[in-house]
Motif scaffolding. Sequence first.
Motif, PDB file in Angstrom:
ATOM      1  N   VAL A  31       0.854  -1.187   0.000  1.00 48.55           N
ATOM      2  CA  VAL A  31       0.000   0.000   0.000  1.00 48.55           C
ATOM      3  C   VAL A  31       0.892   1.239   0.000  1.00 48.55           C
ATOM      4  O   VAL A  31       1.768   1.384   0.855  1.00 48.55           O
ATOM      5  N   VAL A  32       0.645   2.111  -0.972  1.00 50.08           N
ATOM      6  CA  VAL A  32       1.419   3.344  -1.114  1.00 50.08           C
ATOM      7  C   VAL A  32       0.564   4.509  -0.622  1.00 50.08           C
ATOM      8  O   VAL A  32      -0.555   4.706  -1.074  1.00 50.08           O
ATOM      9  N   ASP A  33       1.104   5.275   0.308  1.00 47.37           N
ATOM     10  CA  ASP A  33       0.407   6.439   0.853  1.00 47.37           C
ATOM     11  C   ASP A  33       0.127   7.450  -0.264  1.00 47.37           C
ATOM     12  O   ASP A  33       0.960   7.622  -1.161  1.00 47.37           O
ATOM     13  N   TRP A  56      10.691   5.421   3.375  1.00 49.62           N
ATOM     14  CA  TRP A  56       9.236   5.343   3.232  1.00 49.62           C
ATOM     15  C   TRP A  56       8.647   4.276   4.145  1.00 49.62           C
ATOM     16  O   TRP A  56       7.596   4.485   4.739  1.00 49.62           O
ATOM     17  N   LEU A  57       9.341   3.153   4.261  1.00 48.27           N
ATOM     18  CA  LEU A  57       8.857   2.079   5.138  1.00 48.27           C
ATOM     19  C   LEU A  57       8.848   2.546   6.595  1.00 48.27           C
ATOM     20  O   LEU A  57       7.878   2.331   7.313  1.00 48.27           O
ATOM     21  N   SER A  58       9.930   3.191   7.014  1.00 52.52           N
ATOM     22  CA  SER A  58      10.014   3.622   8.414  1.00 52.52           C
ATOM     23  C   SER A  58       9.036   4.752   8.718  1.00 52.52           C
ATOM     24  O   SER A  58       8.638   4.942   9.860  1.00 52.52           O
ATOM     25  N   ILE A  80     -11.971   0.352  -6.036  1.00 50.63           N
ATOM     26  CA  ILE A  80     -10.985   0.581  -7.095  1.00 50.63           C
ATOM     27  C   ILE A  80      -9.692   1.174  -6.522  1.00 50.63           C
ATOM     28  O   ILE A  80      -9.729   1.993  -5.602  1.00 50.63           O
ATOM     29  N   PHE A  81      -8.566   0.744  -7.101  1.00 51.25           N
ATOM     30  CA  PHE A  81      -7.250   1.261  -6.725  1.00 51.25           C
ATOM     31  C   PHE A  81      -6.464   1.634  -7.972  1.00 51.25           C
ATOM     32  O   PHE A  81      -6.636   1.026  -9.020  1.00 51.25           O
ATOM     33  N   ASN A  82      -5.581   2.603  -7.817  1.00 49.24           N
ATOM     34  CA  ASN A  82      -4.535   2.801  -8.809  1.00 49.24           C
ATOM     35  C   ASN A  82      -3.493   1.738  -8.482  1.00 49.24           C
ATOM     36  O   ASN A  82      -3.252   1.450  -7.302  1.00 49.24           O
ATOM     37  N   CYS A  83      -2.882   1.167  -9.498  1.00 47.77           N
ATOM     38  CA  CYS A  83      -1.901   0.119  -9.213  1.00 47.77           C
ATOM     39  C   CYS A  83      -0.762   0.153 -10.220  1.00 47.77           C
ATOM     40  O   CYS A  83      -0.884   0.697 -11.312  1.00 47.77           O
ATOM     41  N   LEU A  84       0.340  -0.427  -9.793  1.00 54.81           N
ATOM     42  CA  LEU A  84       1.533  -0.513 -10.627  1.00 54.81           C
ATOM     43  C   LEU A  84       2.250  -1.801 -10.245  1.00 54.81           C
ATOM     44  O   LEU A  84       2.520  -2.028  -9.068  1.00 54.81           O
ATOM     45  N   GLU A  94      -5.085   4.141  -3.011  1.00 53.64           N
ATOM     46  CA  GLU A  94      -6.467   4.586  -3.157  1.00 53.64           C
ATOM     47  C   GLU A  94      -6.458   5.876  -3.955  1.00 53.64           C
ATOM     48  O   GLU A  94      -5.646   6.764  -3.694  1.00 53.64           O
ATOM     49  N   PRO A  95      -7.334   5.983  -4.960  1.00 46.18           N
ATOM     50  CA  PRO A  95      -7.367   7.208  -5.768  1.00 46.18           C
ATOM     51  C   PRO A  95      -7.774   8.410  -4.927  1.00 46.18           C
ATOM     52  O   PRO A  95      -8.545   8.274  -3.973  1.00 46.18           O
TER      53      PRO A  95
END
Length: 97
Positions: A31-33, A56-58, A80-84, A94-95
Amino acid sequence: MTETREELATKVDIADWLSLRAHLERGGVVVVDPLLELAEVGAALAVDDVQKVQRWLSSALLTKPSGEQIQKWDAEKGKIFNCLIISPYVLIQEPAL
């Protein structure tokens, strides 16, 4: 890394949670903020920028989905999610509303 980021920006896609959930079983979902750009995170992973990813993890800007999030998304039909995809990971975000 700029070339990689620009190239990856064209590969950001949209997927529903049901499609993404399959990747959850193998631990590949990250999951990307919303404060971060998916392409930037993907580029950092692609070039193995350990320091940036570690930061980013910390800071909890990159996380594995929590049990609470999974339950919420399972309950939301058609979420729905944006994804890569940056193999072996699937970055989801999350958009923005």
